[in-house]
Design an enzyme around this catalytic site. Structure first.
Site, short mmCIF file in Angstrom:
data_model
loop_
_atom_site.label_atom_id
_atom_site.label_comp_id
_atom_site.label_asym_id
_atom_site.label_seq_id
_atom_site.Cartn_x
_atom_site.Cartn_y
_atom_site.Cartn_z
N HIS A 1 -93.69 11.47 -44.39
CA HIS A 1 -94.34 12.00 -43.19
C HIS A 1 -95.60 12.83 -43.47
O HIS A 1 -96.22 13.35 -42.54
CB HIS A 1 -93.36 12.84 -42.37
C1 UD1 Z 1 -94.76 19.56 -39.19
C2 UD1 Z 1 -95.32 20.50 -40.24
C3 UD1 Z 1 -94.93 19.99 -41.62
C4 UD1 Z 1 -93.47 19.74 -41.73
C5 UD1 Z 1 -92.99 18.86 -40.61
C6 UD1 Z 1 -91.48 18.70 -40.65
C7 UD1 Z 1 -97.42 21.61 -39.61
C8 UD1 Z 1 -98.88 21.67 -39.88
N1 UD1 Z 1 -96.77 20.59 -40.20
O1 UD1 Z 1 -95.43 18.32 -39.36
O2 UD1 Z 1 -95.32 20.93 -42.59
O3 UD1 Z 1 -93.18 19.14 -42.97
O4 UD1 Z 1 -93.38 19.45 -39.34
O5 UD1 Z 1 -91.03 17.75 -39.73
O6 UD1 Z 1 -96.90 22.43 -38.91
N2 UD1 Z 1 -93.85 14.40 -32.80
C9 UD1 Z 1 -92.93 13.83 -31.96
N3 UD1 Z 1 -91.84 14.57 -31.60
C10 UD1 Z 1 -91.63 15.82 -32.03
C11 UD1 Z 1 -92.58 16.41 -32.89
C12 UD1 Z 1 -93.67 15.68 -33.27
O7 UD1 Z 1 -93.08 12.69 -31.55
O8 UD1 Z 1 -90.60 16.43 -31.66
C13 UD1 Z 1 -95.03 13.61 -33.24
C14 UD1 Z 1 -96.23 13.78 -32.35
O9 UD1 Z 1 -96.87 12.55 -32.28
C15 UD1 Z 1 -97.09 14.77 -33.12
C16 UD1 Z 1 -96.76 14.41 -34.56
O10 UD1 Z 1 -95.40 13.99 -34.54
O11 UD1 Z 1 -98.43 14.65 -32.81
C17 UD1 Z 1 -96.95 15.54 -35.52
O12 UD1 Z 1 -96.19 16.69 -35.13
P1 UD1 Z 1 -96.62 18.15 -35.65
O13 UD1 Z 1 -95.63 19.16 -35.24
O14 UD1 Z 1 -98.03 18.40 -35.32
O15 UD1 Z 1 -96.58 18.00 -37.23
P2 UD1 Z 1 -95.52 17.27 -38.18
O16 UD1 Z 1 -96.17 16.09 -38.78
O17 UD1 Z 1 -94.21 17.11 -37.50
#
Ligand code: UD1
Length: 361
Positions: A203
């Site tokens: 991821h």
């Molecule tokens: C975040 C953390 C990362 C961690 C990871 C664990 C930051 C910068 N990154 O990354 O360090 O390893 O969490 O999981 O904070 N999305 C969903 N559903 C959700 C959450 C996210 O569909 O419940 C999708 C969305 O398209 C979103 C993308 O995942 O845009 C990224 O989510 P985000 O929270 O920005 O960062 P992660 O990649 O999850």
């Protein structure tokens, strides 16, 4: 004011559970603020239930966005929350955007901050997490470190030694507390998994955000799947690119939805090897004694290499390394990092209770 835990993303929940439990045992007044950074049922709610976390007192519903948009929403939401609650202490976890946002807001409001999992460094400022870690530690009054090298990093960055406490690893507290629940046979049956498999998770932005990189990664994962079945629960971040690159166009690849904590660790425990770019999984495999191949150029958790089962691999090294690990059939898991013994939560709670006792009321 009470102690306010700020939780946002999946790994935060696993780290907070033992700290909240130990503070509850010490009769501390606590509140949980969920920022809503992670919001899918499988990324959030299931963890609260499985880990016995208290229902959040509030969910700020911040959701996804660019780094600036998400962080801005976090700052605004948390400022309102801290202003009305006047916490005695804010506790932040790990290295996600919710972590740095909460530390920054609290510092500006003159509320003390405790950072759980302080001092980890990849020395790779292209990782958003590295930015978050460095800044959070500078803003924290209490820095709880999981390993001796983290203590060294904090010292070199000028963090006063009296702020730093080497307490062990709360993520491992959660792992050890749930050991008898990790039933690999049940998870195999429920998800139709084979007897022998490699478990993969991917991821990191550097691995999955660019379609060409995701496609190259998929080719190497298929190479691993030629050696043994590959089970991959897919984080929402990489889902579209990995599937567009044909991840599941291989008979040996089993693509799963994100798993809850118990099923996930059960699947890890039963794996012949793990292939990952996660931080926490490098630590969990070290304690479970499962060989771990981390597809990254660096790690902020080198103790999992020197005292655990982890090894860094580039894309080209992945298949040969997997072949070697699968042929060996085991890994040297005799050495464990010091203090990864299930007692980090109580150690953290002791330091916090003493710290708050020393503060003028
Ligand atoms: C975040 C953390 C990362 C961690 C990871 C664990 C930051 C910068 N990154 O990354 O360090 O390893 O969490 O999981 O904070 N999305 C969903 N559903 C959700 C959450 C996210 O569909 O419940 C999708 C969305 O398209 C979103 C993308 O995942 O845009 C990224 O989510 P985000 O929270 O920005 O960062 P992660 O990649 O999850």
């Amino acid at each position: 004011g009470s102690i306010v835990h700020v939780l946002g993303a999946r790994p935060n929940f696993v780290k907070a559970a033992p700290v909240i439990g130990a503070l509850r045992a010490a009769n501390a007044e606590q509140a949980v603020v969920h920022t809503g950074q992670h919001y899918d049922e499988r990324m959030s709610e299931i963890f609260f239930h499985e880990l016995g976390l208290p229902e959040p007192d509030v969910n700020l519903g911040v959701g996804s966005g660019s780094h600036a948009a998400q962080t801005a929403a976090l700052l605004t939401g948390l400022e309102g929350e801290f202003t009305s609650r006047s916490p005695a202490l804010v506790i932040v976890y790990g290295d996600v955007n919710s972590t740095i946002a909460a530390a920054l807001v609290a510092a500006k409001l003159h509320i003390p901050v405790a950072h759980v999992e302080a001092g980890l460094r990849s020395f790779d400022m292209t990782m958003p997490e590295e930015v978050n870690r460095r800044l959070t530690d500078q803003l924290s009054d209490l820095c709880f470190a999981t390993s001796p090298e983290a203590v060294g990093h904090l010292a070199r960055e000028g963090v006063p030694v009296e702020r730093v406490h080497l307490v062990g690893n709360p993520m491992i507290d959660t792992l050890l507390a749930n050991l008898d629940k990790f039933d690999t046979a049940r998870v195999r049956a429920e998800h139709g998994l084979p007897e022998r498999y490699v478990l993969a998770t991917m991821h990191r932005p550097a691995n999955v955000d660019a379609p060409e990189t995701a496609a190259a990664l998929v080719r190497h994962l298929h190479g691993v799947a030629d050696l043994a079945d590959l089970v991959i629960p897919v984080h929402p971040r990489g889902r579209a690119n990995l599937l567009a690159a044909g991840l599941d166009d291989h008979p040996g690849v089993h693509v799963l939805e994100p798993l809850g904590y118990i099923d996930f660790v059960a699947a890890v425990r039963g794996a012949a090897a793990v292939v990952t770019d996660s931080g926490g999984l490098q630590e969990e495999t070290t304690i479970l004694g499962v060989p771990c191949l981390t597809v990254r150029p660096n790690t902020e958790r080198p103790i999992t290499i020197t005292h655990g089962t982890n090894r860094l691999v580039g894309f080209e090294e992945l298949v040969p390394a997997a072949r070697k690990v699968l042929e060996a059939g085991h890994v040297d898991a005799s050495r464990k990092p010091p203090l990864w013994d299930g007692q980090a939560g109580p150690r953290i709670a002791d330091v916090i209770m003493e710290y708050l006792g020393d503060q003028p009321a």
